[in-house]
Design an enzyme around this catalytic site. Structure first.
Site, mmCIF file in Angstrom:
data_model
loop_
_atom_site.group_PDB
_atom_site.id
_atom_site.type_symbol
_atom_site.label_atom_id
_atom_site.label_comp_id
_atom_site.label_asym_id
_atom_site.label_seq_id
_atom_site.Cartn_x
_atom_site.Cartn_y
_atom_site.Cartn_z
ATOM 1 N N ASP A 129 0.815 -1.206 0.000
ATOM 2 C CA ASP A 129 0.000 0.000 0.000
ATOM 3 C C ASP A 129 0.856 1.266 0.000
ATOM 4 O OD1 ASP A 129 -2.652 1.444 0.606
ATOM 5 O OD2 ASP A 129 -1.403 2.057 2.314
ATOM 6 N N GLU A 173 2.470 10.995 -14.282
ATOM 7 C CA GLU A 173 3.863 10.527 -14.272
ATOM 8 C C GLU A 173 3.891 8.996 -14.364
ATOM 9 O OE1 GLU A 173 6.473 13.630 -11.781
ATOM 10 O OE2 GLU A 173 4.951 12.645 -10.564
#
Length: 685
Positions: free
Chosen positions: A308, A384
């Site tokens: 995570d 990105e």
């Protein structure tokens, strides 16, 4: 058979039969004058000179039980020696051929798909999946009770969101103990039972691993606050005042990333809630502790981890201010993550070294056949995308099996065939060559797709992610077309929603709708559930849709089974064919197979698509599967392929001509392999 020495000429005489003084043979008589040891009758004898010269040899052919001396006399004869040598060299040749064939098969055989490639992944938000003890909150026993649901869907990998012991400020993402289960969800024994039951059914369990931060109730943080060794630097501390932080860094949930702790007299960093202090991974003791946590769950037998928020794990030690997106904006007004360029808090140097070290730990547990340990990373990198692609393994070192692909979550922004083509192409063209793609259209952080684009399109979108190359991830409820639930502002429970009610994540986390009974079959709690249930549960539920062959659920199951059974769909070529305002079309084919599939996904209005300008396509297609069931089995001309609004079409055709050979620039395959129908095998080509 016996041997007697003849003293007269120094020879051995072979006699057939047994010489026994007490033995009498019925109806036969042995001559009493036979002093030379000759046996009367028809059986021949052999006389062999002991010195090696044959004195007398009257044996016509070899016989069973002959002595070595006789055997050696016969073995040298051409009629016996030649077959023996032929058999010997034939065995040698066959052995060499078999070895060469084995080596060739191994060398030419493509790598088998691993379990995480061959199945969709199903995400469970445990608070909302199934409540077994009627407290209104889902739990581990509830998940165990519903394992057959995954079998029905032909899903073999289940990712469960956090169930660690937690104060639940962020519903499990604030971990108080990384080695325990929160009582809300059950006990560690419940987890062990769930894992064993899953493995018994051939299911894999993927856990959420929360490396960036812990809860402020964690014992490490409590000891770090009062500078107890060795926990002093387990977290990011900096000098500050109670009114001004060390820099302008902003939390994902809004406002400053720094909170002053009066006990320690310093500020600590938290890139999420103030109750979620960031761990200091530049401290080797922290890295060792978190690696031990991974080993703890691997020893229990979990099959993989979803890592995570990994891009937040490291920060620049100099703690400089981050540049503002708008330099003219007053600094005191900067309070959201999108108002800064995160040059010093996201994806810092050293991050991938940590992840690669964890991948190496998982590999140690992957040596047992069939027990590969999977690793997927979560990182929202937005425009990105090159940063996201860095989480893939490379030729020199392994990292994650794939990073989650969240770009299809943007599908509602300008929903169209062109938009779908753009987002799918974005991932495929930026992904490193030979890597395995994946597709996500929903999760616990984003609105449900059925609400964002409209319920008319959910079956087509499910068909799309199940027929694109790679691993699809299905968020619980998407298989039945669950929609967002309305949450009043005063009832918001999501901490992000409390900061910005317009961004609350509660609507996509409502309880799973199993049937039309009390609380949609999720819970027997007569006072309600932790979040309200969508009023459409009377028709949008698992039980009702299992009985309806044209339902979202039935169509999901059909395409999921097809994905597994059709080689072209689970490991073949994918080629972009067409996109316009309404339709996104792509082709799936496998070298060596004369059957291929053309997939049309309608994300606009009803239309007819003319594909006659596309070379390499046949003149006719047959509808193998449609989300409009009455179209199944129909034939369409390539110049006029009709699709209804929100229809997904899986068209089948036969052709010996390969589409990808003439459209190489628009085609993709992870690992090329060809099918040899004569032997029913795959080989590298």
């Amino acid at each position: 058979m016996s041997l007697n020495r003849d003293s007269r000429d120094n020879s051995l005489e072979l006699k057939e039969g047994v010489e026994n003084a007490s033995f009498e043979e019925d109806e036969r008589h042995i001559s009493s004058g036979n002093t030379g040891g000759q046996v009367t009758g028809d059986r021949p004898s052999s006389r062999v000179n002991v010195d090696g010269d044959e004195h007398s040899y009257t044996q016509i052919k070899p016989y069973a039980g002959m002595p070595k001396e006789v055997l050696l006399l016969h073995s040298g004869q051409a009629r016996y020696r030649l077959p023996r040598e032929i058999l010997f060299w034939l065995i040698i040749a066959c052995t060499v051929v078999l070895i060469a064939l084995t080596i060739t098969v191994i060398a030419l055989s493509p790598r088998c798909l691993s379990w995480w490639q061959s199945t969709p992944v199903y995400q469970i938000y445990p608070r909302s999946f199934k409540d077994s003890n009627n407290d209104g909150i889902g739990d581990l026993k509830g998940i165990k009770d519903k394992l057959d649901h995954f079998i029905y869907l032909n899903i073999k990998a289940v990712w469960i969101s956090p169930f660690y012991k937690s104060p639940m400020k962020d519903f499990g993402y604030d971990v108080e103990d990384f080695r325990d289960v929160d009582p809300i969800f059950g006990t560690m024994a419940d987890f062990d039972d769930l894992l064993a039951a899953m493995h018994d059914k051939g299911l894999k369990l993927i856990m959420d691993f929360i490396p960036n931060h812990s809860s402020d109730k964690h014992i490490w943080f409590q000891k770090s606050r009062n500078r107890t060794a060795p926990y002093t630097d387990y977290y990011i501390w900096a000098n500050c005042t109670d009114t001004k932080g060390p820099n302008n860094w902003v939390s994902v949930f809004g406002n400053s990333s720094w909170t002053y702790d009066p006990l320690r007299g310093q500020c600590y960093l938290h890139q999420f809630l103030k109750e979620q202090p960031d761990l200091n991974f530049r401290n080797p003791d922290v890295l060792r502790e978190m690696t031990d946590v991974i080993r703890f769950w691997l020893d229990k037998g979990v099959d993989g981890f979803r890592m995570d928020a990994v891009k937040h794990m490291l920060e620049a030690p100099h703690l400089r201010n981050e540049p503002q997106v708008d330099p003219l904006q007053p600094p005191e007004e900067v309070n959201t993550e999108f108002e800064l360029y995160h040059d010093y808090t996201y994806t810092q140097v050293g991050l991938h070294d940590i992840l690669r070290a964890w991948r190496a730990e998982l590999d140690k547990y992957s040596r047992e056949p069939g027990r590969y340990r999977f690793m997927v990373t979560e990182s929202y990198d937005y425009e990105e995308i090159e940063k996201t692609m860095m989480y893939y393994s490379n030729d020199f070192v392994k990292e994650s099996d794939f990073p989650f692909n969240f770009y299809l979550l943007d599908l509602p922004q300008g929903l169209s065939g062109h938009r779908a083509h753009e987002l799918v192409s974005l991932w495929m063209t930026n992904m490193p060559r030979g890597k395995w793609p994946n597709w996500v259209v929903g999760n616990h952080d984003k609105p449900r797709m059925a609400s964002s684009v409209g319920k008319d399109y959910i079956s087509a979108i499910n068909m799309m992610i199940l027929t694109l190359p790679g691993t699809p991830t299905t968020y619980y409820g998407e298989e039945i077309g669950m929609e967002n639930v309305h949450i009043d502002i005063e009832d918001i429970q999501d901490p992000f929603g409390k900061f910005d009610p317009n961004a609350t994540r509660d609507p996509s986390r409502s309880p799973m709708q199993w049937n039309s009974g009390l609380n949609a079959g999720f819970s027997g709690n007569e006072t309600g559930t932790w979040l309200p249930i969508n009023p459409n549960y009377t028709t949008v539920n698992v039980e009702a849709q299992m009985e309806n062959k044209s339902s979202v659920l039935a169509q999901y199951q059909r395409v999921s089974l097809l994905r597994e059974s059709e080689m072209a769909l689970h490991r073949g070529w994918m080629c972009f064919v067409w996109s316009d305002a309404d339709v996104f079309a792509y082709l799936r084919e496998q070298d060596g197979l004369d059957r291929a599939f053309l997939v049309l996904i309608n994300l606009g209005q009803a239309t007819t698509t003319d594909l006659s300008s596309i070379s390499g396509l046949p003149g006719q297609f047959r509808v193998h599967t449609s989300t409009v069931p009455e179209n199944n089995g129909r034939s369409y001309d390539r110049a006029a392929v009709p699709t209804a609004k929100g229809e997904g079409l899986l068209l089948e055709f036969s052709s010996s001509q390969r589409f990808h050979t003439s459209h190489a620039s628009s085609c993709y395959i992870s690992e090329r392999a060809c099918y040899l129908s004569v032997l029913d095998i795959m080989y590298k080509c």
